[in-house]
Motif scaffolding. Sequence first.
Motif, PDB file in Angstrom:
ATOM      1  N   HIS A 213     -33.579  29.152 -16.757  1.00  0.00           N
ATOM      2  CA  HIS A 213     -34.369  27.964 -17.108  1.00  0.00           C
ATOM      3  C   HIS A 213     -34.004  27.539 -18.532  1.00  0.00           C
ATOM      4  O   HIS A 213     -34.759  27.775 -19.476  1.00  0.00           O
ATOM      5  CB  HIS A 213     -35.867  28.258 -17.004  1.00  0.00           C
ATOM      6  CG  HIS A 213     -36.311  28.596 -15.610  1.00  0.00           C
ATOM      7  ND1 HIS A 213     -36.191  29.857 -15.077  1.00  0.00           N
ATOM      8  CD2 HIS A 213     -36.831  27.811 -14.633  1.00  0.00           C
ATOM      9  CE1 HIS A 213     -36.649  29.853 -13.831  1.00  0.00           C
ATOM     10  NE2 HIS A 213     -37.037  28.616 -13.538  1.00  0.00           N
ATOM     11  N   PRO A 214     -32.846  26.924 -18.706  1.00  0.00           N
ATOM     12  CA  PRO A 214     -32.384  26.603 -20.060  1.00  0.00           C
ATOM     13  C   PRO A 214     -33.304  25.614 -20.766  1.00  0.00           C
ATOM     14  O   PRO A 214     -33.822  24.672 -20.171  1.00  0.00           O
ATOM     15  CB  PRO A 214     -31.003  26.000 -19.828  1.00  0.00           C
ATOM     16  CG  PRO A 214     -31.002  25.543 -18.409  1.00  0.00           C
ATOM     17  CD  PRO A 214     -31.875  26.507 -17.672  1.00  0.00           C
ATOM     18  N   HIS A 215     -33.495  25.886 -22.039  1.00  0.00           N
ATOM     19  CA  HIS A 215     -34.352  25.065 -22.884  1.00  0.00           C
ATOM     20  C   HIS A 215     -33.465  24.196 -23.770  1.00  0.00           C
ATOM     21  O   HIS A 215     -32.693  24.693 -24.581  1.00  0.00           O
ATOM     22  CB  HIS A 215     -35.240  25.972 -23.741  1.00  0.00           C
ATOM     23  CG  HIS A 215     -36.137  25.236 -24.689  1.00  0.00           C
ATOM     24  ND1 HIS A 215     -36.692  25.824 -25.803  1.00  0.00           N
ATOM     25  CD2 HIS A 215     -36.590  23.938 -24.691  1.00  0.00           C
ATOM     26  CE1 HIS A 215     -37.424  24.945 -26.445  1.00  0.00           C
ATOM     27  NE2 HIS A 215     -37.383  23.790 -25.789  1.00  0.00           N
ATOM     28  N   LEU A 216     -33.569  22.879 -23.614  1.00  0.00           N
ATOM     29  CA  LEU A 216     -32.784  21.921 -24.379  1.00  0.00           C
ATOM     30  C   LEU A 216     -33.699  21.227 -25.380  1.00  0.00           C
ATOM     31  O   LEU A 216     -34.836  20.871 -25.051  1.00  0.00           O
ATOM     32  CB  LEU A 216     -32.139  20.873 -23.463  1.00  0.00           C
ATOM     33  CG  LEU A 216     -31.011  21.348 -22.538  1.00  0.00           C
ATOM     34  CD1 LEU A 216     -31.568  22.135 -21.346  1.00  0.00           C
ATOM     35  CD2 LEU A 216     -30.206  20.166 -22.038  1.00  0.00           C
ATOM     36  N   HIS A 242     -30.158  18.845 -12.942  1.00  0.00           N
ATOM     37  CA  HIS A 242     -30.281  20.273 -13.243  1.00  0.00           C
ATOM     38  C   HIS A 242     -31.745  20.657 -13.044  1.00  0.00           C
ATOM     39  O   HIS A 242     -32.589  20.445 -13.912  1.00  0.00           O
ATOM     40  CB  HIS A 242     -29.826  20.585 -14.662  1.00  0.00           C
ATOM     41  CG  HIS A 242     -29.566  22.037 -14.896  1.00  0.00           C
ATOM     42  ND1 HIS A 242     -30.578  22.947 -15.103  1.00  0.00           N
ATOM     43  CD2 HIS A 242     -28.406  22.751 -14.911  1.00  0.00           C
ATOM     44  CE1 HIS A 242     -30.054  24.145 -15.272  1.00  0.00           C
ATOM     45  NE2 HIS A 242     -28.732  24.055 -15.157  1.00  0.00           N
ATOM     46  N   SER A 245     -33.838  23.056 -15.772  1.00  0.00           N
ATOM     47  CA  SER A 245     -33.849  22.845 -17.221  1.00  0.00           C
ATOM     48  C   SER A 245     -35.189  22.272 -17.666  1.00  0.00           C
ATOM     49  O   SER A 245     -35.902  21.616 -16.903  1.00  0.00           O
ATOM     50  CB  SER A 245     -32.718  21.899 -17.621  1.00  0.00           C
ATOM     51  OG  SER A 245     -32.855  20.662 -16.945  1.00  0.00           O
ATOM     52  N   ARG A 274     -41.811  19.394 -17.412  1.00  0.00           N
ATOM     53  CA  ARG A 274     -40.534  19.919 -17.907  1.00  0.00           C
ATOM     54  C   ARG A 274     -40.076  19.236 -19.189  1.00  0.00           C
ATOM     55  O   ARG A 274     -39.029  19.589 -19.740  1.00  0.00           O
ATOM     56  CB  ARG A 274     -39.455  19.781 -16.824  1.00  0.00           C
ATOM     57  CG  ARG A 274     -39.641  20.728 -15.651  1.00  0.00           C
ATOM     58  CD  ARG A 274     -38.729  20.375 -14.494  1.00  0.00           C
ATOM     59  NE  ARG A 274     -37.316  20.392 -14.861  1.00  0.00           N
ATOM     60  CZ  ARG A 274     -36.359  19.851 -14.120  1.00  0.00           C
ATOM     61  NH1 ARG A 274     -36.667  19.214 -12.980  1.00  0.00           N
ATOM     62  NH2 ARG A 274     -35.089  19.915 -14.521  1.00  0.00           N
ATOM     63  N   THR A 357     -23.966  16.883 -21.327  1.00  0.00           N
ATOM     64  CA  THR A 357     -24.995  17.913 -21.205  1.00  0.00           C
ATOM     65  C   THR A 357     -24.869  18.661 -19.883  1.00  0.00           C
ATOM     66  O   THR A 357     -25.030  19.890 -19.830  1.00  0.00           O
ATOM     67  CB  THR A 357     -26.389  17.286 -21.345  1.00  0.00           C
ATOM     68  OG1 THR A 357     -26.458  16.568 -22.590  1.00  0.00           O
ATOM     69  CG2 THR A 357     -27.471  18.346 -21.321  1.00  0.00           C
ATOM     70  N   LEU A 361     -24.355  22.641 -19.545  1.00  0.00           N
ATOM     71  CA  LEU A 361     -25.208  23.501 -18.729  1.00  0.00           C
ATOM     72  C   LEU A 361     -24.395  24.289 -17.705  1.00  0.00           C
ATOM     73  O   LEU A 361     -24.744  25.414 -17.351  1.00  0.00           O
ATOM     74  CB  LEU A 361     -26.268  22.652 -18.027  1.00  0.00           C
ATOM     75  CG  LEU A 361     -27.354  22.070 -18.943  1.00  0.00           C
ATOM     76  CD1 LEU A 361     -28.199  21.044 -18.196  1.00  0.00           C
ATOM     77  CD2 LEU A 361     -28.235  23.179 -19.497  1.00  0.00           C
TER      78      LEU A 361
END
Length: 413
Positions: A213-216, A242, A245, A274, A357, A361
């Motif tokens: 669960h990537p945090h941008l 995605h 994310s 999100r 982006t 990812l």
Amino acid sequence: MKTLIVDPAIHSRGGHHYAAINRLQAELAGLGLDAPCLGSIAATPDVTRSLDCTATFTGPVYGRDYASPREFEARVAQTSRELARALKRLGAWPDILILPCCDQVLAASVARVLGRHPLKPPPQVLMWQLYGPHHRLAPDDPAAIPFHQEARRGFTALLEAVGDRRRLVAFCETEAMAAFYRALLPFDVGVAPGAGIALPSVPGDLHADATDHPHLTIAGFANRSKGYRLLPEAIPALLERHATSHFTVHGIVTGSDAEDDSWIFDDLEKLGPRVDIRRGVLSDEDYVDLLSSTDLLLLPYDPASYKARGSGMSNEARRMGIPIVAPAECAFAWPAFEKGHGVAMSRYSPAGLTEATVDALGRLDALKAQASAVAGTTPDPLRGILEATIDAARARPRHGAAQALRRLLGATP
């Protein structure tokens, strides 16, 4: 030894001007020196208290309209009067003068004040040139070229006022900006990041592990040149492409040149859980916590303004091991692209941000691993720069201190 920091842009805790002065004062205190500062007349009470700041300057650094040569001359006249009055009130002539954001107006103003006191020894001057002759334009923009001459005049006057190249040490944050000024001015310009927030040591595994669960994050002062206007189209597309994310969008709108753009944050708040929206100033602790939880930092800065300029957030990302996405033309991101922890936007548009982006990812684990490796070998040169400045001020014209400063002029971020 008297040390004074002068930054007409400091007025609030938001943005990197506050962080820069706070960090400079902390480092200088560790070296046994107090360093009060002179700031904007609009400085808030908490800023004047916490930074020992005297509210001094009426002209905002980022408020120039560049309408005519008379505008430059009027600003220099006003700024020099205000600086002279403040020095008289302080009752102390500085041995060291630090200008963490010096443009040609401030340079010419300092030169004028020094020239009016020929019997007093000129201070050792340390400065950062954060942007070109026109703060909203890249130095090679045709519309900026008419202001090259006033920059040459202002900075050359400062050199003449201190009387010795060894007493004037200048840095830019990128090699592109430093190369521009070296060609324009009669003194050397080094490359080193400006003073930024003190960061903790980065644990080896902080950004190395894979995440499902990537945090941008995008954060900072929400000026138009920072690219927030790309987000209402780019983030919905990224949420769709995605599925795991999530985003934090932080922006300080009050006091920016985009106060009418608060609708951007209103629209983003409607995108669901999100997307976390944060407005206003973050404490140092909250800012570091935000960066520490970030897997990918978005820096969609407009190349029209940031083609050669540095970025405080890119400096902090490099030191903390966070990969970035940024426009291909922006010099602050070139080290990240070259060392494999940055992904370039080939087009400056919402679609260009989305594509870059998604690319990042798709290979985030490798980007994070490389960013962590680079962070482990990225020194912060600020303490060394300040130590050499103090030595030069104490030992003038002893050659050892001057040689140390010349070596530091070759420092890279």
